[in-house]
Scaffold this motif. Sequence first.
Motif, PDB file in Angstrom:
ATOM      1  N   LEU A  33      70.373  -2.762 -24.513  1.00  0.00           N
ATOM      2  CA  LEU A  33      70.876  -2.699 -25.894  1.00  0.00           C
ATOM      3  C   LEU A  33      72.402  -2.634 -25.941  1.00  0.00           C
ATOM      4  O   LEU A  33      73.033  -3.270 -26.785  1.00  0.00           O
ATOM      5  N   VAL A  34      72.982  -1.881 -25.033  1.00  0.00           N
ATOM      6  CA  VAL A  34      74.437  -1.716 -25.009  1.00  0.00           C
ATOM      7  C   VAL A  34      75.140  -3.009 -24.593  1.00  0.00           C
ATOM      8  O   VAL A  34      76.254  -3.279 -25.038  1.00  0.00           O
ATOM      9  N   THR A  35      74.485  -3.820 -23.759  1.00  0.00           N
ATOM     10  CA  THR A  35      75.126  -5.027 -23.231  1.00  0.00           C
ATOM     11  C   THR A  35      74.710  -6.302 -23.968  1.00  0.00           C
ATOM     12  O   THR A  35      74.923  -7.400 -23.438  1.00  0.00           O
ATOM     13  N   ILE A  36      74.202  -6.177 -25.149  1.00  0.00           N
ATOM     14  CA  ILE A  36      73.671  -7.361 -25.845  1.00  0.00           C
ATOM     15  C   ILE A  36      74.726  -8.450 -26.062  1.00  0.00           C
ATOM     16  O   ILE A  36      74.412  -9.626 -26.107  1.00  0.00           O
ATOM     17  N   ARG A  37      75.979  -8.082 -26.159  1.00  0.00           N
ATOM     18  CA  ARG A  37      77.046  -9.070 -26.371  1.00  0.00           C
ATOM     19  C   ARG A  37      77.467  -9.769 -25.075  1.00  0.00           C
ATOM     20  O   ARG A  37      78.205 -10.739 -25.114  1.00  0.00           O
ATOM     21  N   ILE A  38      77.023  -9.250 -23.946  1.00  0.00           N
ATOM     22  CA  ILE A  38      77.326  -9.867 -22.645  1.00  0.00           C
ATOM     23  C   ILE A  38      76.004 -10.409 -22.121  1.00  0.00           C
ATOM     24  O   ILE A  38      75.287  -9.745 -21.369  1.00  0.00           O
ATOM     25  N   ARG A  39      75.658 -11.616 -22.558  1.00  0.00           N
ATOM     26  CA  ARG A  39      74.300 -12.142 -22.375  1.00  0.00           C
ATOM     27  C   ARG A  39      73.788 -12.134 -20.938  1.00  0.00           C
ATOM     28  O   ARG A  39      72.640 -11.742 -20.716  1.00  0.00           O
ATOM     29  N   PRO A  40      74.557 -12.536 -19.936  1.00  0.00           N
ATOM     30  CA  PRO A  40      73.976 -12.502 -18.581  1.00  0.00           C
ATOM     31  C   PRO A  40      73.564 -11.087 -18.160  1.00  0.00           C
ATOM     32  O   PRO A  40      72.521 -10.905 -17.527  1.00  0.00           O
ATOM     33  N   ILE A  41      74.364 -10.101 -18.521  1.00  0.00           N
ATOM     34  CA  ILE A  41      74.036  -8.710 -18.165  1.00  0.00           C
ATOM     35  C   ILE A  41      72.874  -8.220 -19.026  1.00  0.00           C
ATOM     36  O   ILE A  41      71.982  -7.517 -18.538  1.00  0.00           O
ATOM     37  N   PHE A  42      72.868  -8.588 -20.305  1.00  0.00           N
ATOM     38  CA  PHE A  42      71.751  -8.240 -21.190  1.00  0.00           C
ATOM     39  C   PHE A  42      70.437  -8.734 -20.595  1.00  0.00           C
ATOM     40  O   PHE A  42      69.473  -7.977 -20.480  1.00  0.00           O
ATOM     41  N   TRP A  43      70.392 -10.009 -20.184  1.00  0.00           N
ATOM     42  CA  TRP A  43      69.161 -10.566 -19.645  1.00  0.00           C
ATOM     43  C   TRP A  43      68.772  -9.880 -18.336  1.00  0.00           C
ATOM     44  O   TRP A  43      67.584  -9.662 -18.078  1.00  0.00           O
ATOM     45  N   LEU A  44      69.758  -9.518 -17.537  1.00  0.00           N
ATOM     46  CA  LEU A  44      69.475  -8.781 -16.314  1.00  0.00           C
ATOM     47  C   LEU A  44      68.781  -7.455 -16.627  1.00  0.00           C
ATOM     48  O   LEU A  44      67.770  -7.113 -16.004  1.00  0.00           O
ATOM     49  N   PHE A  45      69.295  -6.720 -17.616  1.00  0.00           N
ATOM     50  CA  PHE A  45      68.687  -5.442 -17.976  1.00  0.00           C
ATOM     51  C   PHE A  45      67.341  -5.616 -18.672  1.00  0.00           C
ATOM     52  O   PHE A  45      66.448  -4.782 -18.525  1.00  0.00           O
ATOM     53  N   VAL A  46      67.171  -6.689 -19.431  1.00  0.00           N
ATOM     54  CA  VAL A  46      65.869  -6.965 -20.058  1.00  0.00           C
ATOM     55  C   VAL A  46      64.809  -7.163 -18.971  1.00  0.00           C
ATOM     56  O   VAL A  46      63.726  -6.570 -19.029  1.00  0.00           O
ATOM     57  N   VAL A  47      65.129  -7.983 -17.995  1.00  0.00           N
ATOM     58  CA  VAL A  47      64.193  -8.205 -16.890  1.00  0.00           C
ATOM     59  C   VAL A  47      63.959  -6.898 -16.136  1.00  0.00           C
ATOM     60  O   VAL A  47      62.822  -6.537 -15.832  1.00  0.00           O
ATOM     61  N   ALA A  48      65.046  -6.161 -15.880  1.00  0.00           N
ATOM     62  CA  ALA A  48      64.935  -4.914 -15.101  1.00  0.00           C
ATOM     63  C   ALA A  48      64.070  -3.882 -15.806  1.00  0.00           C
ATOM     64  O   ALA A  48      63.178  -3.290 -15.186  1.00  0.00           O
ATOM     65  N   PHE A  49      64.312  -3.639 -17.102  1.00  0.00           N
ATOM     66  CA  PHE A  49      63.515  -2.595 -17.756  1.00  0.00           C
ATOM     67  C   PHE A  49      62.061  -3.008 -17.897  1.00  0.00           C
ATOM     68  O   PHE A  49      61.164  -2.160 -17.836  1.00  0.00           O
ATOM     69  N   ASN A  50      61.798  -4.297 -18.017  1.00  0.00           N
ATOM     70  CA  ASN A  50      60.405  -4.734 -18.095  1.00  0.00           C
ATOM     71  C   ASN A  50      59.707  -4.631 -16.743  1.00  0.00           C
ATOM     72  O   ASN A  50      58.545  -4.216 -16.670  1.00  0.00           O
ATOM     73  N   LEU A  51      60.396  -4.984 -15.668  1.00  0.00           N
ATOM     74  CA  LEU A  51      59.805  -4.837 -14.336  1.00  0.00           C
ATOM     75  C   LEU A  51      59.594  -3.370 -13.982  1.00  0.00           C
ATOM     76  O   LEU A  51      58.510  -2.977 -13.547  1.00  0.00           O
ATOM     77  N   VAL A  52      60.627  -2.558 -14.184  1.00  0.00           N
ATOM     78  CA  VAL A  52      60.522  -1.133 -13.871  1.00  0.00           C
ATOM     79  C   VAL A  52      59.486  -0.470 -14.777  1.00  0.00           C
ATOM     80  O   VAL A  52      58.653   0.318 -14.317  1.00  0.00           O
ATOM     81  N   GLY A  53      59.512  -0.790 -16.059  1.00  0.00           N
ATOM     82  CA  GLY A  53      58.583  -0.180 -17.011  1.00  0.00           C
ATOM     83  C   GLY A  53      57.134  -0.537 -16.746  1.00  0.00           C
ATOM     84  O   GLY A  53      56.256   0.328 -16.775  1.00  0.00           O
TER      85      GLY A  53
END
Length: 179
Positions: A88-108
């Motif tokens: 959520l915090v990195t939504i304006r930095i799309r490559p990092i946003f997508w990295l965290f989206v994938v990460a939280f879904n895999l970890v979750g």
Amino acid sequence: MSTELIFQTHLVLGYITWLLCFGAYILPWLKSMDRVKAHRAIATLHSFRFFGLVFILPGVVGPNLPASFATFAAFGDLAAGLLAMLALVTIRIRPIFWLFVVAFNLVGTGDLALDYYHAIQAGLPARAAELSAAYAIPIIYVPLLMITHVFAFYLLMRPLVKAARAGTDHIWRPSNLRT
């Protein structure tokens, strides 16, 4: 009716109810958004996973809640929630946003799957009363989390399928001939 059967019935009904709700209300809403907004909404829901720390909070859960379940569930939820917040915090930095989206879904997703495994290994369904005030988490909250993880993976994979199809447009086919 045994504690184990009641817990298992609650869990199954939690999934059924959330699948009905998700299909009727949440899915159409998420599908009406672009991918970023849909993942942002899912990340917002998952950012509340810090609440899983309640599994190790004395006085909220019973003293005999198996530590093999409680500790892993608490810190797995915290990790997934923090990764969702970072998305959520990195939504304006799309490559990092997508990295965290994938990460939280895999970890979750991994956390929830391992929580189920640890719960079964520890005999938690038969000792569900030890969840005390936290009983609602696996019954009401976890099914929604798992369903939204599955949908998030669907959204993440969907563009790859379209891109793969788009990449075959240059292949010669008889239908490509113009007369």
